[in-house]
Write an enzyme that holds these catalytic residues in place. Structure first.
Site, PDB file in Angstrom:
ATOM      1  N   ILE A 191       0.896  -1.156   0.000  1.00 24.37           N
ATOM      2  CA  ILE A 191       0.000   0.000   0.000  1.00 24.37           C
ATOM      3  C   ILE A 191       0.932   1.203   0.000  1.00 24.37           C
ATOM      4  O   ILE A 191       1.505   1.557   1.026  1.00 24.37           O
ATOM      5  CB  ILE A 191      -0.932   0.007   1.222  1.00 24.37           C
ATOM      6  CG1 ILE A 191      -1.807  -1.244   1.217  1.00 24.37           C
ATOM      7  CG2 ILE A 191      -1.812   1.251   1.219  1.00 24.37           C
ATOM      8  CD1 ILE A 191      -2.745  -1.348   2.404  1.00 24.37           C
ATOM      9  N   PRO A 192       1.118   1.838  -1.157  1.00 27.20           N
ATOM     10  CA  PRO A 192       2.269   2.740  -1.347  1.00 27.20           C
ATOM     11  C   PRO A 192       2.105   4.132  -0.749  1.00 27.20           C
ATOM     12  O   PRO A 192       2.040   5.140  -1.451  1.00 27.20           O
ATOM     13  CB  PRO A 192       2.390   2.805  -2.872  1.00 27.20           C
ATOM     14  CG  PRO A 192       0.987   2.625  -3.357  1.00 27.20           C
ATOM     15  CD  PRO A 192       0.353   1.662  -2.400  1.00 27.20           C
ATOM     16  N   CYS A 193       2.101   4.193   0.579  1.00 26.00           N
ATOM     17  CA  CYS A 193       2.032   5.493   1.239  1.00 26.00           C
ATOM     18  C   CYS A 193       3.290   6.310   0.976  1.00 26.00           C
ATOM     19  O   CYS A 193       3.288   7.541   1.142  1.00 26.00           O
ATOM     20  CB  CYS A 193       1.786   5.338   2.736  1.00 26.00           C
ATOM     21  SG  CYS A 193       2.964   4.274   3.592  1.00 26.00           S
ATOM     22  N   HIS A 194       4.363   5.649   0.526  1.00 22.93           N
ATOM     23  CA  HIS A 194       5.604   6.377   0.206  1.00 22.93           C
ATOM     24  C   HIS A 194       5.424   7.273  -1.019  1.00 22.93           C
ATOM     25  O   HIS A 194       6.250   8.150  -1.265  1.00 22.93           O
ATOM     26  CB  HIS A 194       6.746   5.385  -0.028  1.00 22.93           C
ATOM     27  CG  HIS A 194       6.491   4.407  -1.133  1.00 22.93           C
ATOM     28  ND1 HIS A 194       5.854   3.196  -0.931  1.00 22.93           N
ATOM     29  CD2 HIS A 194       6.772   4.452  -2.465  1.00 22.93           C
ATOM     30  CE1 HIS A 194       5.771   2.542  -2.073  1.00 22.93           C
ATOM     31  NE2 HIS A 194       6.324   3.285  -3.028  1.00 22.93           N
ATOM     32  N   ARG A 195       4.361   7.065  -1.795  1.00 23.32           N
ATOM     33  CA  ARG A 195       4.135   7.870  -2.998  1.00 23.32           C
ATOM     34  C   ARG A 195       3.356   9.154  -2.720  1.00 23.32           C
ATOM     35  O   ARG A 195       2.979   9.865  -3.646  1.00 23.32           O
ATOM     36  CB  ARG A 195       3.396   7.038  -4.049  1.00 23.32           C
ATOM     37  CG  ARG A 195       4.220   5.867  -4.561  1.00 23.32           C
ATOM     38  CD  ARG A 195       3.484   5.027  -5.568  1.00 23.32           C
ATOM     39  NE  ARG A 195       4.253   3.823  -5.875  1.00 23.32           N
ATOM     40  CZ  ARG A 195       3.744   2.734  -6.429  1.00 23.32           C
ATOM     41  NH1 ARG A 195       2.456   2.698  -6.745  1.00 23.32           N
ATOM     42  NH2 ARG A 195       4.514   1.673  -6.667  1.00 23.32           N
TER      43      ARG A 195
END
Length: 289
Positions: A245-249
């Site tokens: 779940i790409p919260c880094h984006r």
């Protein structure tokens, strides 16, 4: 703040206070709208605009939080929780929990008591990671600079579950994401617990393509809650599944990368790595249409 905006803010503050003080009677839209001297139609629009959720959804959040407090008492029954929260029965309590929490009230009360979770550690381009799974899918993933701390965090997330250190096929499929095309993400199963709002935010994060970036405000707009950037930030911070779940984006509107639960340096490395693996520029802030 303009005078009318100040008036509207005070009305919504009054409505929120009224709902919090009277949730046990489960007031409907007309009841709350009448209290602040607005038509139900205008109150619904104004409340959603200011609070980021509908009055009904806010009432549900308040009710579930109260019921959760009751269910933490081991002597309390589901009927006790339903009655004390002002619900007509355990059926309504069940529906409310599934809608808001992504789990049944029994599952919440058991806190994972009947849940079997496999977990393992693996190497990634960004350091060791702990990945955990149930029979339904990946339930937890965290970078594990300290393996014991990562395991403690998993156990705190599901305090009564049974844990077994074992690699399974669900974990293997999830870890392929580090070496395979991101378009295969749909093949990975997730088993998440969270509020309806959190699940909506996490689902939106999954739609940010690899090599692209978005902002907290953009996520809020995407879920039709444009004034809920702060709540969006909290939901992103509570993401239990790193990288998948790409919260880094998600970055700040000014263009700075901002904080990351597993370290700002790691966030920068991941963003750069993803940008290098895609042909398009990395610093875009939109979703695919």
């Amino acid at each position: 703040m303009k005078e009318q905006e100040n008036i509207n803010f005070n009305r919504i503050a009054e409505a929120i206070d009224y709902i919090k003080q009277n949730f046990k009677t489960q007031p409907n839209l007309d009841d709350v709208a009448e209290k602040i001297h607005l038509s139900p139609y205008h109150f619904q629009r104004m409340f959603t605009d200011w609070a980021g959720v509908s009055p009904k959804k806010f009432l549900q959040f308040i009710s579930v939080e109260y019921a959760k407090g009751i269910l933490k008492d081991k002597q309390a029954t589901l009927f006790d929780a339903a009655f004390e929260t002002g619900l007509s029965g355990t059926g309504r309590l069940h529906d409310l929990f599934v809608k808001i929490e992504g789990m049944t009230p029994g599952e919440f009360k058991n806190r994972g008591e009947n849940l079997s979770i496999n977990y393992s550690y693996a190497e990634t381009p960004f350091g060791d990671i702990l990945v955990a799974s149930t029979t339904k899918g990946i339930c937890f993933m965290a970078f594990a600079d300290n393996q014991q701390k990562a395991l403690n965090d998993l156990q705190n997330h599901f305090p009564n579950a049974r844990f077994k250190q074992m690699v399974d096929l669900i974990q293997q499929n999830a870890l392929y994401i580090f070496t395979h095309d991101w378009s295969k993400l749909h093949q990975i199963k997730l088993h998440l617990k969270g509020t309806g709002f959190q699940l909506k935010v996490w689902e939106t994060l999954l739609k940010i393509p690899m090599g692209r970036l978005s902002t907290y405000g953009n996520i809020a707009e995407h879920i039709k809650s444009p004034k809920a950037s702060r709540a969006v930030g909290s939901a992103i911070g509570d993401n239990p599944v790193a990288f998948l779940i790409p919260c880094h984006r998600v970055i700040q509107s000014a263009g700075t990368f901002g904080q990351y639960h597993w370290g700002s340096t790691r966030k920068t490395a991941i963003i750069g790595w993803e940008a290098a693996k895609t042909s398009g520029p990395g610093r875009q802030t939109s979703f695919d249409n």
